[in-house]
Write a protein that holds these residues in place. Structure first.
Motif, PDB file in Angstrom:
ATOM      1  N   SER A  27      91.799 -54.398 -49.243  1.00 51.08           N
ATOM      2  CA  SER A  27      90.990 -54.396 -50.453  1.00 51.08           C
ATOM      3  C   SER A  27      91.814 -54.569 -51.718  1.00 51.08           C
ATOM      4  O   SER A  27      92.867 -53.959 -51.876  1.00 51.08           O
ATOM      5  N   ILE A  28      91.318 -55.433 -52.598  1.00 50.20           N
ATOM      6  CA  ILE A  28      91.930 -55.612 -53.917  1.00 50.20           C
ATOM      7  C   ILE A  28      91.022 -55.036 -54.995  1.00 50.20           C
ATOM      8  O   ILE A  28      91.241 -55.255 -56.181  1.00 50.20           O
ATOM      9  N   PHE A  29      90.023 -54.286 -54.574  1.00 53.98           N
ATOM     10  CA  PHE A  29      89.050 -53.752 -55.535  1.00 53.98           C
ATOM     11  C   PHE A  29      89.731 -52.940 -56.628  1.00 53.98           C
ATOM     12  O   PHE A  29      89.366 -53.008 -57.787  1.00 53.98           O
ATOM     13  N   SER A  30      90.742 -52.164 -56.241  1.00 56.91           N
ATOM     14  CA  SER A  30      91.401 -51.285 -57.208  1.00 56.91           C
ATOM     15  C   SER A  30      92.509 -51.980 -57.992  1.00 56.91           C
ATOM     16  O   SER A  30      93.108 -51.376 -58.880  1.00 56.91           O
ATOM     17  N   GLY A  53      89.685 -56.711 -63.322  1.00 54.22           N
ATOM     18  CA  GLY A  53      88.589 -56.179 -62.539  1.00 54.22           C
ATOM     19  C   GLY A  53      87.245 -56.351 -63.219  1.00 54.22           C
ATOM     20  O   GLY A  53      86.207 -56.367 -62.562  1.00 54.22           O
ATOM     21  N   ARG A  71      87.471 -64.048 -58.602  1.00 54.32           N
ATOM     22  CA  ARG A  71      87.801 -63.083 -57.558  1.00 54.32           C
ATOM     23  C   ARG A  71      86.538 -62.576 -56.909  1.00 54.32           C
ATOM     24  O   ARG A  71      85.490 -62.473 -57.576  1.00 54.32           O
ATOM     25  N   ASN A  73      85.828 -59.308 -54.841  1.00 50.48           N
ATOM     26  CA  ASN A  73      86.380 -58.059 -54.307  1.00 50.48           C
ATOM     27  C   ASN A  73      85.786 -57.695 -52.951  1.00 50.48           C
ATOM     28  O   ASN A  73      86.435 -57.060 -52.133  1.00 50.48           O
ATOM     29  N   ASN A  76      87.817 -59.708 -50.634  1.00 48.03           N
ATOM     30  CA  ASN A  76      89.264 -59.594 -50.855  1.00 48.03           C
ATOM     31  C   ASN A  76      89.913 -60.952 -51.071  1.00 48.03           C
ATOM     32  O   ASN A  76      90.968 -61.262 -50.506  1.00 48.03           O
ATOM     33  N   SER A  97      99.182 -59.658 -57.138  1.00 47.69           N
ATOM     34  CA  SER A  97      98.693 -58.745 -58.157  1.00 47.69           C
ATOM     35  C   SER A  97      99.635 -58.785 -59.353  1.00 47.69           C
ATOM     36  O   SER A  97     100.805 -59.159 -59.245  1.00 47.69           O
TER      37      SER A  97
END
Length: 115
Positions: A27-30, A53, A71, A73, A76, A97
């Motif tokens: 996950s790249i949510f954060s 984000g 993006r 999320n 991902n 990132s």
């Protein structure tokens, strides 16, 4: 550590388009800010586009109006739509990132613009 796999590159004529994709291994949510970078032969890697984000974007001057970063999320993934390609866009393109600081670099995807 998250790993990235870039794809979608190719050989195109000037004025052509490509859509690059980057798949993250988790996950790249954060991840506050994700970016696309490129490295041309004999040159240092440079940031070409970033997205927060909240989906705010930034582009280096040389690609403004031609590159579009996005993006997803949930999947991902981070994508880069490239239009009106120029020979000077020839490079290996990478995603990573920005915040948090970049992790291990993937193999990238080669974009070659030639007539």
């Amino acid at each position: 550590q998250v790993q990235y796999v870039e794809s979608g590159g190719g050989v195109v004529q000037p004025g052509g388009s490509l859509r690059l994709s980057c798949a993250a291994s988790r996950s790249i949510f954060s991840f506050s800010i994700m970016g696309w970078y490129r490295q041309a032969p004999g040159k240092e890697r440079e940031l070409v586009a970033q997205i927060t984000g909240a989906y705010s974007t930034y582009y280096r001057d040389s690609v403004k109006g031609r590159f579009t970063i996005s993006r997803d999320n949930a999947k991902n993934t981070v994508s880069l739509e490239i239009d009106s390609l120029k020979p000077e866009d020839t490079a290996v393109y990478y995603c990573n990132s920005i915040i948090p600081r970049p992790g291990p670099w993937g193999k990238g995807t080669q974009v070659t613009v030639t007539s």
